[in-house]
Design a protein around this motif. Structure first.
Motif: not given
Ligand code: NAD
Ligand code: ZN
Ligand code: ZN
Length: 355
Positions: A110-113, A116, A124
């Motif tokens: 996701c690149g955001r959690c 990540c 992730c």
């Protein structure tokens, strides 16, 4: 204004519009071959013309439906895919047309959690895995997320890059997780696709190494790769033998066997760490709590490695620090290849040559 999809895709060359893919039609069935249209990349995707595709034991588990979280057949396996970017969507910035890239297990995250953003993207919860949740690299052309493919540097042979993309990065990461240093004694349980690289990374970290396997060929390979001690689990008591050496500071479990995990635990010295990497069907181990608590021992799970870990693995290989032991095969022979891996008949890794 939104451009129609065709106009937003940059393309290198136009080839024929068909491609071959190996497909798992149902769990436990032989793979079949399909002729498919070459897909168009979406805005974040690249289209990769596959040159080499490694056969990881995970692909065998995937095709058998061995694990609690299962893929949905029909699907294309393969997460050691290496090839050249032939087309890309408009939002892809990190790689260009003509670049050689690897498609690893971490197809996207996701690149955001919190995982990540803290350098633990392989944890992730929203990740999608190549050759499992999304179609993988047992094919002539594969789509991949442009931000999650990893550039393969010039000077790294694509046939070597394929096994490094999972077997390499996974074991390199496992040795980091095990906090191995130059004074450590490291046991590698299973000298197959993953294990033959684990052994080499342990040596790069400067450790004394103990290699364990159950076939003569793999034990010979371990000697050839410079293992300090070689233990045949068919005839020797692994734990007792390693305890005689003083015990292992770290053990890397890459044999597809619960018994091998338990033997590796038994080989630990006080304060030692067992890193579980293999994923046997119905994998479980029994731990002696008293021994574990008083001995301050740890058991840690480790899953592949990040994009940065893989970049490091490629750099080490380019500098001549690792040797990938592999045999090239034709994708058409995939079913025989699965049997050969299960029968312990391959030197270390099989790689499909799709060039
Ligand atoms: P492989 O078949 O190439 O290697 C397994 C090796 O274990 C073989 O050399 C075999 O002879 C040896 N072995 C079997 N029984 C043994 C025993 N009792 N003691 C010692 N050695 C024994 O498989 P691989 O591709 O290296 O994958 C190994 C496992 O790792 C698979 O379960 C795979 O799914 C898993 N895997 C995990 C990750 C992760 O991120 N955690 C990544 C890739 C693969
Ligand atoms: Zn793998
Ligand atoms: Zn995430």
């Amino acid at each position: 204004m939104q451009l129609p999809r065709q106009q937003s895709v940059e393309r290198h060359s136009t080839r024929g519009c068909g491609m071959r893919a190996a497909v798992v039609p149902a769990f436990g069935k032989p793979l079949t071959f399909e002729q498919r249209d070459v897909p168009q990349p979406g805005p974040h995707q690249v289209l990769v013309r596959i040159e080499s595709s490694g056969l990881c034991h995970t692909d065998i588990h995937a095709a058998a439906g061995d694990w609690p979280i299962k893929p949905s057949p029909p699907f294309v396996p393969g997460h050691e895919g290496v090839g050249v970017v032939e087309a890309k969507g408009e939002d892809v910035r990190s790689v260009g047309i003509g670049d050689r890239v690897a498609i690893p297990w971490l197809g996207e995250a996701c690149g955001r959690c919190d995982h990540c953003v803290s350098g633990r993207e392989t944890l992730c919860l929203f990740q999608k895995n190549s050759g499992y949740a999304i179609d993988g690299a047992y094919t002539e052309y594969a789509l991949a997320h442009g931000s999650y493919v990893v550039p393969v540097p010039d000077g790294v042979d694509p046939m070597d890059a394929a096994p490094l993309s999972c077997a390499g990065v996974t074991t390199y990461k496992a040795l980091k997780v095990a906090e191995v240093g130059p004074a450590s004694r490291v046991l590698v349980s299973g000298i197959g696709g993953l294990g033959h690289l684990a052994l080499q990374y342990a040596r790069i970290f400067g450790a004394e190494t103990v290699a364990v396997d159950v076939t003569d060929a793999k034990l010979d390979l371990a000697r050839e790769l410079g293992a300090d001690h070689v233990v045949d689990a068919r005839t020797e008591d692994v734990a007792a033998r390693v305890q005689e050496l003083g015990g292992a500071d770290a053990a890397i479990g890459v044999a597809v066997s619960n018994a091998a995990f338990e033997a590796a635990y038994g080989a630990l010295r006080r304060g030692g760490r067992l890193v579980l990497v293999a994923l046997p069907p119905d994998g479980r181990i029994e731990l002696p709590v008293f021994d574990m608590v008083l001995g301050g021992k740890s058991v840690i799970g480790s899953i592949v490695g990040t994009r940065e870990d893989l970049a490091e693995v490629f750099r080490l290989h380019r500098r001549g620090q690792t040797r990938v032991i592999r045999e090239t095969r034709r994708l058409e022979d995939v079913n025989t290849c699965f049997e050969d891996v299960l029968g312990g008949k391959v030197s270390a890794r099989l790689v499909f040559d799709l060039r």
